[in-house]
Design a protein around this motif. Sequence first.
Motif, PDB file in Angstrom:
ATOM      1  N   ASP A  43       0.838  -1.210   0.000  1.00 38.40           N
ATOM      2  CA  ASP A  43       0.000   0.000   0.000  1.00 38.40           C
ATOM      3  C   ASP A  43       0.865   1.249   0.000  1.00 38.40           C
ATOM      4  OD1 ASP A  43      -2.276  -1.576   0.030  1.00 38.40           O
ATOM      5  OD2 ASP A  43      -2.717  -1.225   2.163  1.00 38.40           O
ATOM      6  N   GLN A  44       1.894   1.249   0.823  1.00 39.19           N
ATOM      7  CA  GLN A  44       2.792   2.409   0.927  1.00 39.19           C
ATOM      8  C   GLN A  44       3.551   2.659  -0.371  1.00 39.19           C
ATOM      9  OE1 GLN A  44       3.268   4.536   3.520  1.00 39.19           O
ATOM     10  NE2 GLN A  44       4.885   5.684   2.509  1.00 39.19           N
ATOM     11  N   ILE A  45       4.198   1.636  -0.885  1.00 39.39           N
ATOM     12  CA  ILE A  45       5.071   1.831  -2.043  1.00 39.39           C
ATOM     13  C   ILE A  45       4.278   2.080  -3.328  1.00 39.39           C
ATOM     14  CG2 ILE A  45       5.411  -0.597  -2.687  1.00 39.39           C
ATOM     15  CD1 ILE A  45       8.422   0.178  -3.071  1.00 39.39           C
ATOM     16  N   LEU A  46       3.103   1.472  -3.459  1.00 42.10           N
ATOM     17  CA  LEU A  46       2.323   1.649  -4.679  1.00 42.10           C
ATOM     18  C   LEU A  46       1.512   2.948  -4.673  1.00 42.10           C
ATOM     19  CD1 LEU A  46       1.175  -2.053  -5.234  1.00 42.10           C
ATOM     20  CD2 LEU A  46       3.054  -0.823  -6.360  1.00 42.10           C
ATOM     21  N   SER A  47       1.220   3.476  -3.496  1.00 40.35           N
ATOM     22  CA  SER A  47       0.457   4.731  -3.423  1.00 40.35           C
ATOM     23  C   SER A  47       1.353   5.967  -3.429  1.00 40.35           C
ATOM     24  CB  SER A  47      -0.433   4.744  -2.178  1.00 40.35           C
ATOM     25  OG  SER A  47       0.333   4.832  -0.999  1.00 40.35           O
ATOM     26  N   GLN A  48       2.628   5.797  -3.128  1.00 41.67           N
ATOM     27  CA  GLN A  48       3.555   6.933  -3.082  1.00 41.67           C
ATOM     28  C   GLN A  48       4.801   6.617  -3.899  1.00 41.67           C
ATOM     29  OE1 GLN A  48       4.384   7.941   0.992  1.00 41.67           O
ATOM     30  NE2 GLN A  48       2.342   8.734   1.332  1.00 41.67           N
ATOM     31  N   PRO A  49       4.804   6.986  -5.171  1.00 42.14           N
ATOM     32  CA  PRO A  49       5.956   6.671  -6.040  1.00 42.14           C
ATOM     33  C   PRO A  49       7.295   7.194  -5.516  1.00 42.14           C
ATOM     34  CG  PRO A  49       4.099   7.467  -7.327  1.00 42.14           C
ATOM     35  CD  PRO A  49       3.732   7.651  -5.882  1.00 42.14           C
ATOM     36  N   ALA A  50       7.286   8.255  -4.727  1.00 41.88           N
ATOM     37  CA  ALA A  50       8.537   8.795  -4.188  1.00 41.88           C
ATOM     38  C   ALA A  50       9.092   7.922  -3.060  1.00 41.88           C
ATOM     39  CB  ALA A  50       8.329  10.218  -3.676  1.00 41.88           C
ATOM     40  N   TYR A  51       8.269   7.031  -2.529  1.00 39.04           N
ATOM     41  CA  TYR A  51       8.697   6.138  -1.460  1.00 39.04           C
ATOM     42  C   TYR A  51       9.370   4.937  -2.101  1.00 39.04           C
ATOM     43  CZ  TYR A  51       8.583   3.354   2.807  1.00 39.04           C
ATOM     44  OH  TYR A  51       8.940   2.602   3.900  1.00 39.04           O
ATOM     45  N   LEU A  52      10.685   5.019  -2.222  1.00 36.35           N
ATOM     46  CA  LEU A  52      11.428   3.951  -2.884  1.00 36.35           C
ATOM     47  C   LEU A  52      12.689   3.630  -2.091  1.00 36.35           C
ATOM     48  CD1 LEU A  52      11.274   2.126  -5.370  1.00 36.35           C
ATOM     49  CD2 LEU A  52      12.702   3.780  -6.563  1.00 36.35           C
ATOM     50  N   PRO A  53      12.628   2.577  -1.273  1.00 39.59           N
ATOM     51  CA  PRO A  53      13.802   2.222  -0.471  1.00 39.59           C
ATOM     52  C   PRO A  53      14.949   1.716  -1.339  1.00 39.59           C
ATOM     53  CG  PRO A  53      12.078   0.561  -0.252  1.00 39.59           C
ATOM     54  CD  PRO A  53      11.505   1.677  -1.075  1.00 39.59           C
ATOM     55  N   LEU A  79      14.062  -2.765  -7.370  1.00 43.97           N
ATOM     56  CA  LEU A  79      14.133  -2.798  -5.925  1.00 43.97           C
ATOM     57  C   LEU A  79      14.867  -4.054  -5.464  1.00 43.97           C
ATOM     58  CD1 LEU A  79      12.984  -1.071  -3.620  1.00 43.97           C
ATOM     59  CD2 LEU A  79      10.945  -2.475  -3.693  1.00 43.97           C
ATOM     60  N   PRO A  80      16.069  -3.913  -4.933  1.00 47.07           N
ATOM     61  CA  PRO A  80      16.794  -5.085  -4.436  1.00 47.07           C
ATOM     62  C   PRO A  80      16.062  -5.714  -3.247  1.00 47.07           C
ATOM     63  CG  PRO A  80      18.250  -3.185  -4.647  1.00 47.07           C
ATOM     64  CD  PRO A  80      16.854  -2.689  -4.812  1.00 47.07           C
ATOM     65  N   ILE A  81      15.850  -7.018  -3.307  1.00 45.38           N
ATOM     66  CA  ILE A  81      15.120  -7.725  -2.259  1.00 45.38           C
ATOM     67  C   ILE A  81      15.999  -8.822  -1.661  1.00 45.38           C
ATOM     68  CG2 ILE A  81      13.156  -9.234  -1.762  1.00 45.38           C
ATOM     69  CD1 ILE A  81      11.610  -7.744  -3.945  1.00 45.38           C
ATOM     70  N   ILE A  82      16.021  -8.834  -0.321  1.00 45.39           N
ATOM     71  CA  ILE A  82      16.688  -9.892   0.434  1.00 45.39           C
ATOM     72  C   ILE A  82      15.593 -10.615   1.210  1.00 45.39           C
ATOM     73  CG2 ILE A  82      18.328 -10.435   2.272  1.00 45.39           C
ATOM     74  CD1 ILE A  82      19.675  -7.680   1.606  1.00 45.39           C
ATOM     75  N   PHE A  83      15.481 -11.914   1.013  1.00 47.63           N
ATOM     76  CA  PHE A  83      14.490 -12.697   1.742  1.00 47.63           C
ATOM     77  C   PHE A  83      15.098 -13.273   3.000  1.00 47.63           C
ATOM     78  CE2 PHE A  83      12.264 -12.766  -2.313  1.00 47.63           C
ATOM     79  CZ  PHE A  83      10.941 -12.641  -1.903  1.00 47.63           C
ATOM     80  N   ILE A  84      14.274 -13.344   4.047  1.00 54.61           N
ATOM     81  CA  ILE A  84      14.643 -14.025   5.279  1.00 54.61           C
ATOM     82  C   ILE A  84      13.520 -15.012   5.588  1.00 54.61           C
ATOM     83  CG2 ILE A  84      16.113 -12.210   6.229  1.00 54.61           C
ATOM     84  CD1 ILE A  84      13.713 -11.287   7.915  1.00 54.61           C
TER      85      ILE A  84
END
Length: 124
Positions: A43-53, A79-84
């Motif tokens: 919800d956060q990342i798709l609703s706010q394009p400027a929110y890009l970790p 977006l680099p993803i590390i799974f745990i």
Amino acid sequence: MGSTGQFVVVVDDDKSVARAISRLLRAAGITVDTFTSGTAFLDQILSQPAYLPGCVILDVSMPGVDGLEVQRRLAGIPLPIIFITAHDVPEARDKALSAGAIGYLRKPFNTSQLIELVRSVMSA
């Protein structure tokens, strides 16, 4: 969080794990934002394009939207993803890595390995 790429997001439904990873990264000088569900993060990342970790640390197994589904829905976003994960299922590992994850760590993981992986992504 406002600066694109200058922070790491931790997504884990276990609040104590999310807090521990956040503390670990903050102690290493890394800015962190946390979410306790895949849905809240999406919800956060798709609703706010400027929110890009600069990097996302995702738990594989979460109720509702799991980590692999989050990864799938973010396809196309660089977006680099590390799974745990606490349960290393070879099929999930293969799926995550073939879809572009940069790491897949089993809990309890080597903390210095996680920090090094995050730093290498953040400095790239």
